[in-house]
Design a protein around this motif. Sequence first.
Motif, mmCIF file in Angstrom:
data_model
loop_
_atom_site.group_PDB
_atom_site.id
_atom_site.type_symbol
_atom_site.label_atom_id
_atom_site.label_comp_id
_atom_site.label_asym_id
_atom_site.label_seq_id
_atom_site.Cartn_x
_atom_site.Cartn_y
_atom_site.Cartn_z
ATOM 1 N N ALA A 116 15.223 6.460 6.824
ATOM 2 C CA ALA A 116 14.573 5.902 5.633
ATOM 3 C C ALA A 116 14.746 4.379 5.614
ATOM 4 N N ALA A 117 15.985 3.924 5.832
ATOM 5 C CA ALA A 117 16.255 2.475 5.783
ATOM 6 C C ALA A 117 15.473 1.739 6.870
ATOM 7 N N GLU A 118 15.412 2.342 8.069
ATOM 8 C CA GLU A 118 14.676 1.687 9.165
ATOM 9 C C GLU A 118 13.181 1.627 8.852
ATOM 10 N N ASN A 119 12.663 2.695 8.276
ATOM 11 C CA ASN A 119 11.246 2.688 7.899
ATOM 12 C C ASN A 119 10.949 1.563 6.909
ATOM 13 N N VAL A 120 11.827 1.423 5.928
ATOM 14 C CA VAL A 120 11.596 0.381 4.919
ATOM 15 C C VAL A 120 11.756 -1.005 5.552
ATOM 16 N N ALA A 121 12.718 -1.126 6.469
ATOM 17 C CA ALA A 121 12.990 -2.427 7.100
ATOM 18 C C ALA A 121 11.852 -2.867 8.023
ATOM 19 N N PHE A 167 0.836 -1.205 0.000
ATOM 20 C CA PHE A 167 0.000 0.000 0.000
ATOM 21 C C PHE A 167 0.871 1.256 0.000
ATOM 22 N N VAL A 168 0.455 2.209 -0.820
ATOM 23 C CA VAL A 168 1.082 3.534 -0.811
ATOM 24 C C VAL A 168 -0.049 4.553 -0.703
ATOM 25 N N PHE A 169 0.028 5.415 0.308
ATOM 26 C CA PHE A 169 -1.046 6.378 0.536
ATOM 27 C C PHE A 169 -0.559 7.804 0.272
ATOM 28 N N GLN A 170 -1.512 8.703 0.207
ATOM 29 C CA GLN A 170 -1.198 10.117 -0.023
ATOM 30 C C GLN A 170 -0.299 10.666 1.091
ATOM 31 N N ALA A 171 -0.695 10.403 2.345
ATOM 32 C CA ALA A 171 0.130 10.797 3.495
ATOM 33 C C ALA A 171 1.093 9.653 3.727
ATOM 34 N N PHE A 172 2.383 9.935 3.692
ATOM 35 C CA PHE A 172 3.385 8.882 3.522
ATOM 36 C C PHE A 172 3.412 7.869 4.671
ATOM 37 N N HIS A 173 2.953 8.289 5.862
ATOM 38 C CA HIS A 173 2.906 7.384 7.026
ATOM 39 C C HIS A 173 4.264 6.778 7.372
ATOM 40 N N LEU A 174 5.286 7.637 7.418
ATOM 41 C CA LEU A 174 6.601 7.153 7.844
ATOM 42 C C LEU A 174 6.761 7.429 9.338
ATOM 43 N N MET A 175 7.561 6.594 9.993
ATOM 44 C CA MET A 175 7.863 6.817 11.406
ATOM 45 C C MET A 175 8.871 7.966 11.502
ATOM 46 N N PRO A 176 8.535 9.045 12.230
ATOM 47 C CA PRO A 176 9.347 10.258 12.179
ATOM 48 C C PRO A 176 10.750 10.116 12.761
ATOM 49 N N HIS A 177 10.935 9.224 13.740
ATOM 50 C CA HIS A 177 12.244 9.126 14.385
ATOM 51 C C HIS A 177 13.070 7.963 13.868
#
Length: 244
Positions: free
Chosen positions: A121-126, A108-118
């Motif tokens: 990038a690599a940790e979010n993907v992992a 799923f890919v949404f309009q609001a990216f829903h990434l963990m702020p802290h």
Amino acid sequence: MTPLFSTAPVTDRVADGQSAVPVLELDRAARTYPGPPPIDALKPTTLVVAAGDYVAITGPSGSGKSTLLNLMGLLDRPTSGRVIVDGIDTSALSERDRTAMRGRRIGFVFQAFHLMPHRSAAENVALAGLYQKIPAHVRRNAAQEALALVGLVHRADALPTQLSGGERQRVAIARALATRPSLLLCDEPTGNLDTVATGALLDVLDDLNTRLGTTLLVITHDLSVAARSHRHISIRDGVLVPAD
Ligand code: ADP
Ligand code: MG
């Protein structure tokens, strides 16, 4: 291309050509909200998305886009008809099995990216694959591969706040790709992006589709997004109609 988690990379399914099972089939799938008054948000709908397809669905507010997305993403069940993913009829599955299918087969890919702020990038993907109990080192390797697919290896250690909107959305795409889903389901992926970032994102989607055979289904208001797809369908009052 090294497979990430799946033993059956998307490219193999494309190579199968004619014999390939559709990634997604709606078989007279309909959704009525009980109300009162009841609302037929999606009329009985038949749609086949083959491996390697790039489908865009556009429609005005209230036309049934979210209802359709929720059915296709196994987030909701049809009131009648069937939703078939990778040849598996999901109607008969338990919630637990549907959740497992969603985690393994749909990105799923949404309009609001829903990434963990802290998290970087690599940790979010992992984080993708965590719930499928994939070991951390496998997820970390898959994250690097997925970041490479969206051209962001050099930003792997950046926090979301240090990235542009377009880069954040590419991280979100990498996260969705890391589990090697059969289908990438995007809901207004360019909704928060300016024209330049939209163009760059569309280039990434094109590249994934062309080079990797990633199957894309994009729900959008943006006609420039729809123009890049191979099949443009519009939805009006819960009915799909060809838009071309
Ligand atoms: P879109 O995403 O295209 O704006 P939706 O799928 O959200 O459209 O909505 C389609 C129709 O179903 C609208 O008339 C909306 O008001 C109605 N609807 C959506 N969700 C619900 C719900 N949970 N309960 C009742 N009606 C709903
Ligand atoms: Mg909506």
